[in-house]
Design a protein around this motif. Structure first.
Motif, PDB file in Angstrom:
ATOM      1  N   ASP A 146      35.195  38.191  34.055  1.00 23.09           N
ATOM      2  CA  ASP A 146      34.554  38.007  35.394  1.00 23.09           C
ATOM      3  C   ASP A 146      34.372  39.394  35.783  1.00 23.09           C
ATOM      4  OD1 ASP A 146      35.166  35.281  35.284  1.00 23.09           O
ATOM      5  OD2 ASP A 146      36.685  35.262  36.796  1.00 23.09           O
ATOM      6  N   LYS A 147      33.404  39.513  36.963  1.00 22.34           N
ATOM      7  CA  LYS A 147      33.076  40.732  37.377  1.00 22.34           C
ATOM      8  C   LYS A 147      33.857  41.242  38.676  1.00 22.34           C
ATOM      9  CE  LYS A 147      29.994  40.403  34.024  1.00 22.34           C
ATOM     10  NZ  LYS A 147      30.445  41.167  32.822  1.00 22.34           N
ATOM     11  N   THR A 148      35.166  40.917  39.089  1.00 26.28           N
ATOM     12  CA  THR A 148      35.662  41.271  40.171  1.00 26.28           C
ATOM     13  C   THR A 148      36.460  42.236  40.010  1.00 26.28           C
ATOM     14  OG1 THR A 148      37.615  39.589  39.654  1.00 26.28           O
ATOM     15  CG2 THR A 148      35.884  38.702  41.030  1.00 26.28           C
ATOM     16  N   VAL A 149      36.837  43.057  41.142  1.00 26.88           N
ATOM     17  CA  VAL A 149      37.860  44.240  41.050  1.00 26.88           C
ATOM     18  C   VAL A 149      38.952  43.686  40.042  1.00 26.88           C
ATOM     19  CG1 VAL A 149      39.068  45.962  42.262  1.00 26.88           C
ATOM     20  CG2 VAL A 149      36.809  45.309  43.219  1.00 26.88           C
ATOM     21  N   VAL A 150      39.668  42.799  40.597  1.00 27.88           N
ATOM     22  CA  VAL A 150      40.887  42.516  39.979  1.00 27.88           C
ATOM     23  C   VAL A 150      40.684  42.365  38.436  1.00 27.88           C
ATOM     24  CG1 VAL A 150      41.045  39.934  40.137  1.00 27.88           C
ATOM     25  CG2 VAL A 150      43.199  41.327  39.992  1.00 27.88           C
ATOM     26  N   TRP A 151      39.570  41.698  37.851  1.00 21.84           N
ATOM     27  CA  TRP A 151      39.428  41.583  36.455  1.00 21.84           C
ATOM     28  C   TRP A 151      39.184  42.986  35.925  1.00 21.84           C
ATOM     29  CZ3 TRP A 151      40.258  38.513  32.471  1.00 21.84           C
ATOM     30  CH2 TRP A 151      40.850  37.152  32.949  1.00 21.84           C
ATOM     31  N   ALA A 152      38.358  43.603  36.563  1.00 18.75           N
ATOM     32  CA  ALA A 152      37.923  45.008  36.164  1.00 18.75           C
ATOM     33  C   ALA A 152      39.581  45.913  35.949  1.00 18.75           C
ATOM     34  CB  ALA A 152      37.339  46.113  37.220  1.00 18.75           C
ATOM     35  N   VAL A 153      40.354  45.680  36.785  1.00 20.51           N
ATOM     36  CA  VAL A 153      41.752  46.470  36.603  1.00 20.51           C
ATOM     37  C   VAL A 153      42.369  45.857  35.327  1.00 20.51           C
ATOM     38  CG1 VAL A 153      44.123  46.513  37.422  1.00 20.51           C
ATOM     39  CG2 VAL A 153      42.062  46.604  39.004  1.00 20.51           C
ATOM     40  N   GLN A 154      42.236  44.509  35.036  1.00 26.24           N
ATOM     41  CA  GLN A 154      42.763  43.840  33.823  1.00 26.24           C
ATOM     42  C   GLN A 154      42.215  44.669  32.489  1.00 26.24           C
ATOM     43  OE1 GLN A 154      45.476  42.887  33.274  1.00 26.24           O
ATOM     44  NE2 GLN A 154      45.648  41.581  31.437  1.00 26.24           N
ATOM     45  N   LYS A 155      40.690  44.472  32.507  1.00 27.34           N
ATOM     46  CA  LYS A 155      39.936  45.188  31.507  1.00 27.34           C
ATOM     47  C   LYS A 155      40.308  46.519  31.091  1.00 27.34           C
ATOM     48  CE  LYS A 155      36.109  42.111  32.191  1.00 27.34           C
ATOM     49  NZ  LYS A 155      34.562  42.192  32.850  1.00 27.34           N
ATOM     50  N   GLY A 156      40.512  47.379  32.298  1.00 29.40           N
ATOM     51  CA  GLY A 156      40.958  48.596  32.226  1.00 29.40           C
ATOM     52  C   GLY A 156      42.169  48.845  31.544  1.00 29.40           C
ATOM     53  N   LYS A 157      43.196  48.083  31.910  1.00 30.83           N
ATOM     54  CA  LYS A 157      44.499  48.169  31.008  1.00 30.83           C
ATOM     55  C   LYS A 157      44.412  47.660  29.746  1.00 30.83           C
ATOM     56  CE  LYS A 157      47.137  45.626  33.912  1.00 30.83           C
ATOM     57  NZ  LYS A 157      48.187  45.070  34.328  1.00 30.83           N
ATOM     58  N   GLU A 158      43.746  46.796  29.505  1.00 29.47           N
ATOM     59  CA  GLU A 158      43.781  46.322  28.093  1.00 29.47           C
ATOM     60  C   GLU A 158      42.829  47.087  27.024  1.00 29.47           C
ATOM     61  OE1 GLU A 158      42.157  42.358  28.397  1.00 29.47           O
ATOM     62  OE2 GLU A 158      44.226  41.193  28.974  1.00 29.47           O
ATOM     63  N   ALA A 159      41.835  47.696  27.879  1.00 22.80           N
ATOM     64  CA  ALA A 159      40.902  48.827  27.103  1.00 22.80           C
ATOM     65  C   ALA A 159      42.024  49.784  26.691  1.00 22.80           C
ATOM     66  CB  ALA A 159      39.868  49.210  27.490  1.00 22.80           C
ATOM     67  N   ALA A 160      42.724  50.453  27.594  1.00 20.52           N
ATOM     68  CA  ALA A 160      43.747  51.481  27.485  1.00 20.52           C
ATOM     69  C   ALA A 160      44.554  51.343  26.298  1.00 20.52           C
ATOM     70  CB  ALA A 160      44.259  51.956  28.791  1.00 20.52           C
ATOM     71  N   ARG A 161      45.371  50.130  26.335  1.00 18.96           N
ATOM     72  CA  ARG A 161      46.208  49.711  25.157  1.00 18.96           C
ATOM     73  C   ARG A 161      45.610  49.683  24.061  1.00 18.96           C
ATOM     74  NH1 ARG A 161      48.342  44.836  29.024  1.00 18.96           N
ATOM     75  NH2 ARG A 161      49.650  46.226  30.559  1.00 18.96           N
ATOM     76  N   ALA A 162      44.266  49.017  24.046  1.00 21.09           N
ATOM     77  CA  ALA A 162      43.581  49.114  22.617  1.00 21.09           C
ATOM     78  C   ALA A 162      43.502  50.579  21.874  1.00 21.09           C
ATOM     79  CB  ALA A 162      42.380  48.323  22.941  1.00 21.09           C
TER      80      ALA A 162
END
Length: 409
Positions: free
Chosen positions: A381-397
């Protein structure tokens, strides 16, 4: 309501009353359905017992954009949809409670997030929208040095250049960014990757690179190309926000599109005093893309919304629409036409396999093991809340790739 004025939120008394409605569910479904894992079940419990500091800590441990998400997250699609209270009357106002808590945090000048001891490794992040900012926060908490490269003159991406002031005040965006700067993130502005600095340069000078590229340009339907009366919604909203509403306005406006961005245009035009605003939408109301909250707000402010029509022909500022599911046409002549029909990614100079404005692969690591993606270009999804989750997951990766331990923080 003024264009730059945010509606009042809860007081200490009323927020406690709203939190008292919570059923204190075991394994709270609202927390399970938050894309960013902000854990509303826990922070509402803290508010219920007037532990506002504890509530703020819960939010910040999971969401660096907590004050922003409190204002712009479509909670009726996520946490509030899952709220057990809906089986009795109406869901808990989770967004409103979160806004109170993060406002309390700001007023009390809390310093919740802490940078971990340096681990000797550094990460470059391209893009300072919500995904890039969250990725930076997560990495700083793991001990990385983080540099953020932003092509515009200030950080925030669509938070700073798109979402209207009445929904997301500038001081809130600046507050969130300041905290991330205080954690140690370095920002480099007006840096276009591929022009001012190359991806190869970043790879040579950093242990990892996250491309948190946003879809920051509006799409233009072929019918309206080179039409002097037509403008993308993204362009209009950016000008309105940057100039505090002091822009040239039409007397009669036609909006085309039915998502949240279109509703932002409708409300902004009405708040700025445009007398006649008509929005023609491809979808019928039963299949609307906009959140119910945004749709209700647009109608409350007097925008006329016509559903179920598609543009068929254009003659200057006169547009003829064809009904999708019945025989009939609709012709509207307006002083200005605003198109809210989607957004596109500008990834020029970046070796990314894009399809429908997203990378073709799943996950966050590209074929180049040193390079990762987050934000709008990552699937989801393209919402801000999904951007937050993607940011966290990318950082963990990135952290796992560089030998870190997955502590889920």
């Amino acid at each position: 309501m003024e264009y730059t004025k945010e509606e009042a939120g809860y007081t200490m008394t009323t927020v406690a009353e709203e939190a008292a409605r919570c059923l204190l569910c075991h394994d709270a479904p609202c927390s399970r359905d938050c894309p960013a894992d902000t854990d509303p079940g826990s922070f509402i419990r803290s508010v219920r017992f007037r532990n506002f500091k504890g509530a703020a800590e819960t939010i910040r441990e999971n969401n660096a954009m907590g004050a922003i998400c409190a204002r712009v997250c479509p909670t009726e699609r996520y946490c509030e949809l899952a709220c057990s209270r809906t089986e009795i009357d109406v869901p808990i106002d989770i967004g409103g409670i979160q806004r109170f808590v993060t406002d309390f945090e700001q007023q009390a000048d809390m310093d919740i997030l802490k940078k971990a001891p340096a681990n000797g490794k550094s990460i470059a992040i391209v893009g300072s929208g919500p995904a890039g900012l969250q990725a930076a926060t997560t990495l700083l908490q793991k001990g990385y040095a983080v540099d953020i490269y932003e092509k515009k003159g200030k950080a925030g991406g669509y938070l700073s250049y798109g979402i209207p002031e009445y929904r997301l005040p500038t001081d809130i965006v600046e507050y969130e960014i300041k905290r991330i700067k205080n954690l140690g993130a370095q920002f480099f502005y007006k840096q276009v990757i591929g022009k001012d600095v190359t991806l190869d340069h970043l790879k040579e000078n950093y242990d990892g690179v996250i491309l948190a590229i946003g879809a920051d340009s509006g799409k233009m339907l072929p019918l309206f190309e080179n039409n002097p009366y037509a403008e993308t919604a993204i362009s209009f909203l950016a000008k309105a926000r940057e100039n505090k509403g002091q822009i040239d306005l039409p007397e009669k406006a036609l909006v085309i599109g039915g998502g949240d961005v279109a509703m932002d245009v409708n409300v902004t035009l009405k708040l700025l005093g445009v007398e006649h605003v008509t929005d023609v939408v491809y979808e019928e109301f039963s299949e609307f893309k906009a959140s119910q909250t945004e749709l209700d707000l647009a109608q409350k402010h007097g925008a006329t919304i016509v559903d179920g029509y598609v543009p068929e022909s254009v003659d200057g500022n006169e547009v003829t629409f064809k009904a999708r599911n019945m025989e009939g046409q609709l012709t509207i002549k307006a002083d200005k036409i605003y198109l809210a029909v989607g957004q596109k990614v500008n990834a020029d100079g970046l070796p990314l396999p894009l399809e429908n404005e997203e990378v073709k692969f799943n996950g966050y690591q590209t074929d180049d093991s040193q390079v990762f993606v987050a934000g709008d270009i990552a699937k989801g999804d393209k919402t801000v809340v999904w951007a937050v989750q993607k940011g966290k997951e990318a950082a963990r990766a990135v952290d796992q790739f560089l030998g870190g331990k997955d502590d889920d923080k």
